[in-house]
Design an enzyme around this catalytic site. Sequence first.
Site, mmCIF file in Angstrom:
data_model
loop_
_atom_site.group_PDB
_atom_site.id
_atom_site.type_symbol
_atom_site.label_atom_id
_atom_site.label_comp_id
_atom_site.label_asym_id
_atom_site.label_seq_id
_atom_site.Cartn_x
_atom_site.Cartn_y
_atom_site.Cartn_z
ATOM 1 N N ARG A 14 -38.051 0.485 33.555
ATOM 2 C CA ARG A 14 -37.063 1.008 34.534
ATOM 3 C C ARG A 14 -36.205 -0.153 35.051
ATOM 4 O O ARG A 14 -35.065 -0.311 34.639
ATOM 5 C CB ARG A 14 -37.773 1.746 35.665
ATOM 6 C CG ARG A 14 -36.848 2.648 36.484
ATOM 7 C CD ARG A 14 -36.010 1.897 37.511
ATOM 8 N NE ARG A 14 -36.834 1.286 38.579
ATOM 9 C CZ ARG A 14 -36.327 0.427 39.452
ATOM 10 N NH1 ARG A 14 -35.056 0.049 39.422
ATOM 11 N NH2 ARG A 14 -37.118 -0.106 40.381
ATOM 12 N N GLU A 144 -35.441 0.817 49.747
ATOM 13 C CA GLU A 144 -34.432 -0.070 49.161
ATOM 14 C C GLU A 144 -33.803 -0.974 50.233
ATOM 15 O O GLU A 144 -33.547 -0.536 51.352
ATOM 16 C CB GLU A 144 -33.342 0.773 48.479
ATOM 17 C CG GLU A 144 -32.469 -0.077 47.575
ATOM 18 C CD GLU A 144 -31.265 0.680 47.048
ATOM 19 O OE1 GLU A 144 -31.001 1.810 47.508
ATOM 20 O OE2 GLU A 144 -30.574 0.110 46.188
HETATM 21 C C1 LIG Z 1 -33.848 0.581 42.680
HETATM 22 C C2 LIG Z 1 -34.702 -0.183 43.620
HETATM 23 C C3 LIG Z 1 -36.000 0.454 43.849
HETATM 24 C C4 LIG Z 1 -34.925 -1.569 43.197
HETATM 25 O O1 LIG Z 1 -35.259 -1.871 42.077
HETATM 26 C C5 LIG Z 1 -34.789 -2.586 44.225
HETATM 27 O O2 LIG Z 1 -34.446 -2.248 45.340
HETATM 28 O O3 LIG Z 1 -35.001 -3.764 43.891
#
Ligand SMILES: CC(C)C(=O)C(=O)O
Length: 508
Positions: A14, A144
């Site tokens: 992801r 986030e």
């Molecule tokens: C998309 C989010 C969860 C992310 O990877 C971050 O904030 O680092």
Amino acid sequence: MAMKKIEIMDTTLRDGEQTSSVSFSASEKLTIAKLLLEELKVDRIEIASARVSEGELQAVKDVTNWAKENDYLHTVEVLTFVDKGVSIDWMIEAGAKVQNLLTKGSLNHLTHQLKKTPNQHFKEILRVALLAKEKGIETNIYLEDWSNGMRNSKDYVFEFLEFLSAQPIKRIMLPDTLGVITPKESYDFVKEIKDKYPNLHFDFHAHNDYDLGVANVMEALKAGADGLHLTINGMGERAGNAPMSSTIAVINDFMPEIKVGVNEKVLYTVSKLVETFSGVMIPANKPVVGANVFTQTAGIHADGDNKNNLYFSDLLPERFGRTRKYALGKSSGKANIQKNLQELGLQLNDEDLRKVTQRIIELGDKKQVVTKEDLPYIISDVLDYTYEEKVKVNSYVLTHSKGLKPSTTVSITINNETFEENASGDGQFDAFMNAIRNIFKKKDMVLPGLIDYAVRIPPGSHSDALCETIITWKNKSPEKEFKTRGLDSDQTVSAIKATEKMLNIIIN
Ligand SMILES: CC(C)C(=O)C(=O)O
């Protein structure tokens, strides 16, 4: 000392896929997912963001089908959005059971991006979490921009945590979204949260924008983080995430109070597979998995390895399925060469070792990479014949052009007398031989005939440094057949070197 087992969540599929220009196919995702869970033995994997594309839906279906059959379904996670349940429908279609819901961890993001109040946001999150529960989907929550939230809107973060502590939420994920916090802040922020909510599970998600990912992870663990998000090769948005390889090594070597289930032995294999699938090359100096990190180049290090293991470190290559190497080049010295000879089962006396070392230094000076596989060729080239050097090829020009015959100008010294000659031929080497033949004619000497010409590169060598030419000559008087060999990065030059040896043999 009480040991704490923490969860390792791999997000290569992801966040790692958010590396610029990287896209994994469905079968690549399935292959990596299997390797991560079955061989590397991470606790959880995040494999996609919901709603991305049809291809992604198929990729998630493939992984969840496999995971269901093998009892891994609750370790496979998908990033979702606060979108009134659209992501949930997508997850149901994909067969996924754990959502990592992306919410706002700083007031700044909430106000300027979502343009919502905290209460509005919390209500919408609750709606999604309850819907998920109803559909048999587990919820983890990403906050986030949490790190900036702790710096600039701490009241909001704690209000949010208070709200979450009463909801059907399994884990709370704390991302340093922009990779901007220091190790001290990582410790302080996680500690403050963990002190207030000791019974909630918190994952720490580091980004590496200041190259502080691993240091931040260490501090977050000391402060009580219960899980980590890591990626293979440190892939991820912008500068990437904290890399799996060095983070695991650091935990195993420096944090006896922390236990992880990851199998170090396969880290390198997984890294190489992800390198191939992603097309993102592992930097040669990347700790644990880089091509050079277990190679001693300086001769003094190899020498010390022979003397009471003076350069020992716990970071042993064998732990990661790798081996120590000793580079061959201009600074390698005799100890490095000897280490390579040992591996090949070869022994040289001091004088021969000196000659071989000298030759490797010459090649190193020419910026040529010499590998262990090249060594036998270098040895046979250097130790081939012992003769007084009466013939020396001083210089030459070789031309090769379209529509004209290759030609040469050669200067050689025979018994201290220097000759220069021009000639042409059917190829560059043929032109060179014609020039040499003309020079020897002047001395009433006939050169042996060339009866075989073989070229090869050291098999198994990963370098493009060397090419060996073996020429078989037939002399008329006295009648004899003999071979000479030449070694160089250039094929014609290696043939010229073999010829120079032949000239010295016939004149001696
Ligand atoms: C998309 C989010 C969860 C992310 O990877 C971050 O904030 O680092």
